[in-house]
Each structure stands twice: as C-alpha cells, then as structure tokens.
Write a protein that holds these residues in place. Structure first.
Motif, short mmCIF file in Angstrom:
data_model
loop_
_atom_site.label_atom_id
_atom_site.label_comp_id
_atom_site.label_asym_id
_atom_site.label_seq_id
_atom_site.Cartn_x
_atom_site.Cartn_y
_atom_site.Cartn_z
N GLU A 133 17.64 59.46 31.38
CA GLU A 133 16.84 60.39 30.58
C GLU A 133 15.41 60.46 31.10
OE1 GLU A 133 15.94 63.26 27.83
OE2 GLU A 133 17.92 62.49 28.35
N MET A 134 14.87 59.33 31.53
CA MET A 134 13.51 59.32 32.11
C MET A 134 13.46 60.19 33.36
SD MET A 134 12.39 55.33 31.78
CE MET A 134 10.78 55.56 32.51
N ARG A 135 14.49 60.15 34.17
CA ARG A 135 14.54 60.97 35.38
C ARG A 135 14.36 62.45 35.03
NH1 ARG A 135 20.00 58.38 38.00
NH2 ARG A 135 19.07 56.48 38.87
N VAL A 136 15.04 62.87 33.99
CA VAL A 136 14.97 64.28 33.59
C VAL A 136 13.58 64.60 33.05
CG1 VAL A 136 15.87 65.99 31.95
CG2 VAL A 136 17.44 64.43 33.13
N ARG A 137 13.11 63.78 32.13
CA ARG A 137 11.82 64.05 31.47
C ARG A 137 10.64 63.92 32.41
NH1 ARG A 137 12.03 62.68 25.24
NH2 ARG A 137 14.23 63.11 24.87
N MET A 138 10.72 63.00 33.34
CA MET A 138 9.61 62.79 34.27
C MET A 138 9.79 63.56 35.58
SD MET A 138 9.07 58.72 33.66
CE MET A 138 7.52 58.61 34.54
N LYS A 139 10.87 64.32 35.67
CA LYS A 139 11.16 65.08 36.90
C LYS A 139 11.13 64.15 38.12
CE LYS A 139 9.56 69.50 35.13
NZ LYS A 139 9.32 69.19 33.74
N SER A 140 11.82 63.04 37.97
CA SER A 140 11.87 62.04 39.03
C SER A 140 13.33 61.63 39.25
CB SER A 140 11.03 60.82 38.63
OG SER A 140 11.01 59.88 39.66
N PRO A 141 14.09 62.51 39.94
CA PRO A 141 15.54 62.30 40.05
C PRO A 141 15.96 61.05 40.82
CG PRO A 141 14.84 64.09 41.47
CD PRO A 141 13.65 63.70 40.65
N ASN A 142 15.07 60.47 41.58
CA ASN A 142 15.43 59.29 42.37
C ASN A 142 15.00 57.98 41.74
OD1 ASN A 142 16.70 60.75 44.44
ND2 ASN A 142 14.72 61.25 45.33
N MET A 143 14.47 58.03 40.54
CA MET A 143 14.00 56.80 39.89
C MET A 143 15.15 55.80 39.79
SD MET A 143 12.50 56.34 36.04
CE MET A 143 11.01 57.24 36.37
N PHE A 144 14.95 54.67 40.41
CA PHE A 144 15.91 53.57 40.40
C PHE A 144 17.32 54.00 40.82
CE2 PHE A 144 12.82 52.23 36.97
CZ PHE A 144 12.07 51.45 37.82
N HIS A 145 17.38 54.94 41.76
CA HIS A 145 18.68 55.43 42.20
C HIS A 145 19.48 54.38 42.96
CE1 HIS A 145 16.65 56.14 46.03
NE2 HIS A 145 17.84 56.22 46.56
N ASN A 146 18.82 53.45 43.64
CA ASN A 146 19.55 52.41 44.36
C ASN A 146 20.27 51.47 43.39
OD1 ASN A 146 19.11 52.93 47.18
ND2 ASN A 146 16.97 52.40 46.84
N ILE A 147 19.65 51.19 42.27
CA ILE A 147 20.31 50.33 41.28
C ILE A 147 21.59 51.01 40.81
CG2 ILE A 147 20.14 49.22 39.03
CD1 ILE A 147 17.11 49.05 39.46
N GLU A 148 21.49 52.28 40.48
CA GLU A 148 22.67 53.00 40.02
C GLU A 148 23.73 53.08 41.11
OE1 GLU A 148 23.90 57.15 37.79
OE2 GLU A 148 22.02 57.10 38.92
#
Length: 157
Positions: A133-148
């Motif tokens: 949800e933070m990715r969407v709201r902050m327009k940061s699609p790569n936030m913590f993408h490696n963890i996922e």
C-alpha cells in the motif's frame, strides 16, 4: 645441429606457457579473494542481525497490530518516529543484504540461511500488505522489492 629458429620457437613457447600459468594463477587468486570477501560480508551481516538491538527491533515490530493502512500509518509511520524507525531499519537491513545478493556479492545459500523463512518470512508476512500500500501511496513501486522477490522465491522451495 639446432638452428636458431628452433631455439627461438622453443623460447616463445616457454614464454607463452609462463604467461598462461601467470594468468591462471591470477584468476585463481582473484576468485579466492572474491570468495573471502563474500564470506566477510556475510559475517558482518550476521553480526548485525545477531545483535540485541536488531533482534529486539524485529521482535517488537512483529508484535505491531493494525487493522488497515491508515491505522498502520498512524501508529507505525512517520508520525511515530520510534516505531517507524524500528521496522524500517529491519526492512532496510534485509533489502541491503538482498541487493548485495542481486549483484552476486554474497552467496545466496548462505544469505538464505541467515535470513531464511524465520526472520524474513515473518517480517514480509506481517509488513508486506502495508508495504504494498505504501508503494502505491508514495509512488515508489520498488520499495523493498527485493524482500518480496526473495520471499516469494525462497518460500516456494
């Protein structure tokens, strides 16, 4: 009688063999140095994630409770710097180690052993929905993408 051309040919062959041996030795030394550096990075990472502070932050973060993103943001987002920094520091340390893995600077099996399903699995299962949800709201699609990404990869095996 041995001709000068034959002696020169033999000399060039010996010299070429010497260059090849030196190149092979250099490559072997370089590989050994890289393996040692990978081990050093993992040992340093292990020191961090084995520290009392990191483990305390992880355990406290895993006890956070919220019902929706607004409550999560209010309780554990920027309005609460102590709670926010606790879970963010855990996420950043995991993401950083996984970035090293993406660049082949650490061994995947060893890093998986350190992070594994316990800390990373529990962390992503708890915080993954909020991060998405933070990715969407902050327009940061790569936030913590490696963890996922590695959570998905490692949990399938």
């Amino acid at each position: 009688m041995v001709e000068l051309a034959e002696i020169q040919t033999a000399y060039y062959m010996v010299a070429a063999t010497g260059v090849i041996v030196a190149a092979v030795y250099y490559i072997m030394t370089l590989r050994s140095t890289m393996d040692n550096r990978k081990a050093q990075l993992l040992m340093e990472y292990n020191r961090i994630i084995s520290s009392k502070g990191w483990l305390t932050d992880l355990h406290e973060s895993l006890n956070y409770e919220w019902s929706d993103y607004e409550e999560f943001d209010r309780k554990y987002g920027h309005p609460n710097p102590e709670a926010h920094s606790r879970w963010i520091s855990i996420a950043n340390s995991m993401e950083s180690a996984l970035m090293l893995l993406d660049r082949n600077l650490v061994n995947e099996d060893m890093l998986r052993f350190y992070l594994g399903s316990v800390s990373m699995g529990l962390f992503w299962e708890k915080f993954g929905p909020a991060v998405k949800e933070m990715r969407v709201r902050m327009k940061s699609p790569n936030m913590f993408h490696n963890i996922e990404f590695y959570y998905d990869k490692w949990m399938r095996h």
